[in-house]
Design a protein around this motif. Structure first.
Motif, PDB file in Angstrom:
ATOM      1  N   ILE A   1       0.846  -1.116   0.052  1.00 24.42           N
ATOM      2  CA  ILE A   1       0.104   0.048   0.080  1.00 24.42           C
ATOM      3  C   ILE A   1       0.986   1.546   0.014  1.00 24.42           C
ATOM      4  O   ILE A   1       0.538   2.245  -0.657  1.00 24.42           O
ATOM      5  CB  ILE A   1      -0.933  -0.030   1.076  1.00 24.42           C
ATOM      6  CG1 ILE A   1      -2.003  -1.245   1.096  1.00 24.42           C
ATOM      7  CG2 ILE A   1      -1.724   1.451   1.367  1.00 24.42           C
ATOM      8  CD1 ILE A   1      -2.810  -1.386   2.145  1.00 24.42           C
ATOM      9  N   GLN A   2       2.099   1.115   0.877  1.00 26.41           N
ATOM     10  CA  GLN A   2       2.948   2.381   0.856  1.00 26.41           C
ATOM     11  C   GLN A   2       3.373   2.675  -0.463  1.00 26.41           C
ATOM     12  O   GLN A   2       3.544   3.543  -1.002  1.00 26.41           O
ATOM     13  CB  GLN A   2       4.118   2.124   1.886  1.00 26.41           C
ATOM     14  CG  GLN A   2       5.305   3.187   1.787  1.00 26.41           C
ATOM     15  CD  GLN A   2       6.152   2.516   2.728  1.00 26.41           C
ATOM     16  OE1 GLN A   2       6.038   1.843   3.786  1.00 26.41           O
ATOM     17  NE2 GLN A   2       7.407   3.155   2.434  1.00 26.41           N
ATOM     18  N   THR A   3       3.948   1.520  -1.347  1.00 28.39           N
ATOM     19  CA  THR A   3       4.383   1.533  -2.531  1.00 28.39           C
ATOM     20  C   THR A   3       3.471   2.060  -3.651  1.00 28.39           C
ATOM     21  O   THR A   3       3.846   3.136  -4.516  1.00 28.39           O
ATOM     22  CB  THR A   3       4.855  -0.026  -2.847  1.00 28.39           C
ATOM     23  OG1 THR A   3       5.884  -0.358  -2.198  1.00 28.39           O
ATOM     24  CG2 THR A   3       5.541   0.105  -4.364  1.00 28.39           C
ATOM     25  N   VAL A   4       2.280   1.790  -3.489  1.00 33.26           N
ATOM     26  CA  VAL A   4       1.179   2.231  -4.460  1.00 33.26           C
ATOM     27  C   VAL A   4       1.085   3.692  -4.241  1.00 33.26           C
ATOM     28  O   VAL A   4       1.188   4.539  -5.455  1.00 33.26           O
ATOM     29  CB  VAL A   4      -0.279   1.543  -3.992  1.00 33.26           C
ATOM     30  CG1 VAL A   4      -1.501   2.431  -4.875  1.00 33.26           C
ATOM     31  CG2 VAL A   4      -0.187   0.222  -4.547  1.00 33.26           C
ATOM     32  N   LYS A   5       1.020   4.142  -3.104  1.00 28.10           N
ATOM     33  CA  LYS A   5       0.923   5.782  -2.869  1.00 28.10           C
ATOM     34  C   LYS A   5       2.329   6.475  -3.475  1.00 28.10           C
ATOM     35  O   LYS A   5       2.473   7.399  -4.100  1.00 28.10           O
ATOM     36  CB  LYS A   5       1.155   6.104  -1.215  1.00 28.10           C
ATOM     37  CG  LYS A   5       0.888   7.424  -1.051  1.00 28.10           C
ATOM     38  CD  LYS A   5       0.787   7.760   0.409  1.00 28.10           C
ATOM     39  CE  LYS A   5       0.594   9.281   0.650  1.00 28.10           C
ATOM     40  NZ  LYS A   5       1.611  10.103   0.001  1.00 28.10           N
ATOM     41  N   TYR A   6       3.760   5.751  -3.161  1.00 21.79           N
ATOM     42  CA  TYR A   6       4.572   6.283  -3.565  1.00 21.79           C
ATOM     43  C   TYR A   6       4.700   6.209  -5.075  1.00 21.79           C
ATOM     44  O   TYR A   6       5.212   7.462  -5.704  1.00 21.79           O
ATOM     45  CB  TYR A   6       5.923   5.274  -2.977  1.00 21.79           C
ATOM     46  CG  TYR A   6       7.369   5.797  -3.731  1.00 21.79           C
ATOM     47  CD1 TYR A   6       7.986   6.707  -3.107  1.00 21.79           C
ATOM     48  CD2 TYR A   6       7.914   5.061  -4.804  1.00 21.79           C
ATOM     49  CE1 TYR A   6       9.334   7.070  -3.547  1.00 21.79           C
ATOM     50  CE2 TYR A   6       9.124   5.687  -5.431  1.00 21.79           C
ATOM     51  CZ  TYR A   6       9.876   6.776  -4.596  1.00 21.79           C
ATOM     52  OH  TYR A   6      11.020   6.920  -5.154  1.00 21.79           O
ATOM     53  N   TYR A   7       4.479   5.242  -5.859  1.00 25.10           N
ATOM     54  CA  TYR A   7       4.314   5.197  -7.275  1.00 25.10           C
ATOM     55  C   TYR A   7       3.340   6.170  -7.974  1.00 25.10           C
ATOM     56  O   TYR A   7       3.762   7.081  -8.775  1.00 25.10           O
ATOM     57  CB  TYR A   7       3.840   3.861  -7.722  1.00 25.10           C
ATOM     58  CG  TYR A   7       3.412   3.643  -9.134  1.00 25.10           C
ATOM     59  CD1 TYR A   7       4.392   3.411 -10.211  1.00 25.10           C
ATOM     60  CD2 TYR A   7       2.151   3.963  -9.541  1.00 25.10           C
ATOM     61  CE1 TYR A   7       4.139   3.305 -11.466  1.00 25.10           C
ATOM     62  CE2 TYR A   7       1.895   3.826 -11.116  1.00 25.10           C
ATOM     63  CZ  TYR A   7       2.657   3.472 -11.776  1.00 25.10           C
ATOM     64  OH  TYR A   7       2.510   3.413 -13.185  1.00 25.10           O
ATOM     65  N   ASN A   8       2.134   6.483  -7.432  1.00 25.21           N
ATOM     66  CA  ASN A   8       1.302   7.346  -7.747  1.00 25.21           C
ATOM     67  C   ASN A   8       1.750   8.782  -7.586  1.00 25.21           C
ATOM     68  O   ASN A   8       1.902   9.741  -8.562  1.00 25.21           O
ATOM     69  CB  ASN A   8      -0.080   7.183  -7.037  1.00 25.21           C
ATOM     70  CG  ASN A   8      -0.790   6.016  -7.706  1.00 25.21           C
ATOM     71  OD1 ASN A   8      -0.850   5.684  -8.653  1.00 25.21           O
ATOM     72  ND2 ASN A   8      -1.622   5.243  -6.497  1.00 25.21           N
ATOM     73  N   ASP A   9       2.442   9.075  -6.419  1.00 28.67           N
ATOM     74  CA  ASP A   9       2.918  10.310  -6.123  1.00 28.67           C
ATOM     75  C   ASP A   9       4.236  10.800  -7.216  1.00 28.67           C
ATOM     76  O   ASP A   9       4.204  11.674  -7.632  1.00 28.67           O
ATOM     77  CB  ASP A   9       3.496  10.579  -4.622  1.00 28.67           C
ATOM     78  CG  ASP A   9       2.584  10.409  -3.829  1.00 28.67           C
ATOM     79  OD1 ASP A   9       1.376  10.784  -4.265  1.00 28.67           O
ATOM     80  OD2 ASP A   9       3.104  10.229  -2.573  1.00 28.67           O
ATOM     81  N   GLN A  10       4.910   9.628  -7.440  1.00 27.46           N
ATOM     82  CA  GLN A  10       6.251   9.875  -8.359  1.00 27.46           C
ATOM     83  C   GLN A  10       5.749   9.897  -9.781  1.00 27.46           C
ATOM     84  O   GLN A  10       6.331  11.047 -10.412  1.00 27.46           O
ATOM     85  CB  GLN A  10       7.091   8.793  -8.386  1.00 27.46           C
ATOM     86  CG  GLN A  10       8.006   8.589  -6.914  1.00 27.46           C
ATOM     87  CD  GLN A  10       8.555   9.916  -6.657  1.00 27.46           C
ATOM     88  OE1 GLN A  10       9.422  10.538  -7.629  1.00 27.46           O
ATOM     89  NE2 GLN A  10       8.749  10.273  -5.425  1.00 27.46           N
ATOM     90  N   LYS A  49       2.975  11.215 -10.933  1.00 24.41           N
ATOM     91  CA  LYS A  49       2.219  12.683 -11.049  1.00 24.41           C
ATOM     92  C   LYS A  49       3.380  13.711 -11.203  1.00 24.41           C
ATOM     93  O   LYS A  49       3.096  14.667 -11.751  1.00 24.41           O
ATOM     94  CB  LYS A  49       1.227  12.973  -9.734  1.00 24.41           C
ATOM     95  CG  LYS A  49       0.318  12.356  -9.636  1.00 24.41           C
ATOM     96  CD  LYS A  49      -0.567  12.503  -8.565  1.00 24.41           C
ATOM     97  CE  LYS A  49      -1.844  11.854  -8.271  1.00 24.41           C
ATOM     98  NZ  LYS A  49      -2.613  12.039  -6.977  1.00 24.41           N
TER      99      LYS A  49
END
Length: 292
Positions: A278-287, A289
């Protein structure tokens, strides 16, 4: 006569305006295509090896909790009590249909399947059949050299590309991008699965490897590692290790990559890898963008 001249003049003006509008439309279309965000074509998901300590239905439940759409099953995953906990590679067509139903219930799509054949064509053919029945668009694999021609032919017959996966030095012949390129040569159905966390174990900079494989990458395994040149290390959550993900994502965008990016964990966090996923999903989406 004056009316005729005036009418012709009006027609010429209208024609010029029409042509000007067509030119503007064409230029706008070209500009739109040129500035289109290729990251919208990236298919983000999870390699089910991430949850290999759980059976298939349990793993799908965790993927569902992570909020992604695509998965990469492997043929050595246990399928759960309803299918006698058989490995996927042991299932009959009926058993595979049941797995497909589980995926459909969770609205998950199989982008690819990690397959492991032996030294016989029959074993590889069986696993291509499995991948096809599960709805895959390609397979991830590490075929032996003497099977390259046969596996390439099977890939063509099943219309499934083969993404060559890179484990680290000493474990796989595909640890170096040069080895992958050697296999791809003269095998039109071969491409690369860029495992970003495995490369550093062999002392390879993932960004340089991705650049070297320009145009050949079909899928990406998104993982991180704490240090270079230590094959004994387990991976760490994405964004906490040595991999320069912003630069890698930028390079993939530059290459017009339009394939699959799967989160994959080798380490086994307790009680599961779901929090780090879940942390990686957020990191990926942030990067993604932030990409220019």
């Amino acid at each position: 006569m004056k009316n005729i001249v005036y009418t012709c003049f009006i027609c010429l003006v209208a024609l010029a305006a029409c042509n000007q509008n067509k030119t503007a439309i064409t230029e706008n279309s070209t500009n739109t295509a040129a500035t289109g965000d290729v990251t919208q074509d990236w298919k983000f998901g999870i390699a089910l090896w991430t949850f290999h300590t759980f059976n298939f239905p349990e793993a799908l439940a965790k993927v569902d909790s992570a909020g992604v759409q695509y998965v990469e099953p492997n043929t050595f995953h246990k399928t759960g009590p309803d299918l006698k906990d058989s490995l996927i590679l042991q299932l009959s067509p009926t058993g595979l249909t049941k797995l497909r139903s589980l995926l459909d219930q969770k609205k998950l799509a199989v982008g690819s399947v990690y397959i492991v054949g032996d030294s016989t064509v029959a074993s590889w053919q069986k696993q291509f059949e499995i991948a096809k029945q599960l709805g895959a668009t390609f397979v991830t694999a590490e075929p032996p050299i003497n099977m390259w021609d046969s596996v390439d032919s099977l890939a063509g017959a099943y219309n499934l590309k083969v993404a060559l996966h890179e484990h680290w030095k000493g474990v796989s012949r595909y640890w170096h991008p040069d080895s992958v390129l050697a296999a791809i040569k003269d095998h039109p159905n071969f491409g690369a699965c860029a495992d970003l966390g495995h490369w550093p174990k062999s002392g390879i900079n993932p960004l340089e490897a991705v650049r070297k494989l320009n145009g050949h990458i079909i899928g990406v395994h998104l993982k991180d590692i704490a240090a270079f040149n230590d094959p004994k290390l387990k991976d760490v959550p994405v964004g906490t290790g040595v991999v320069d993900f912003p630069a890698v994502f930028q390079e993939l965008k530059k290459q017009q990559f339009k394939g699959y990016i799967y989160i994959e964990r080798d380490a086994e966090d307790k009680p599961s890898n779901l929090p780090s996923v879940i942390q990686t999903v957020k990191y990926y989406n942030d990067q993604v963008k932030q990409l220019q």
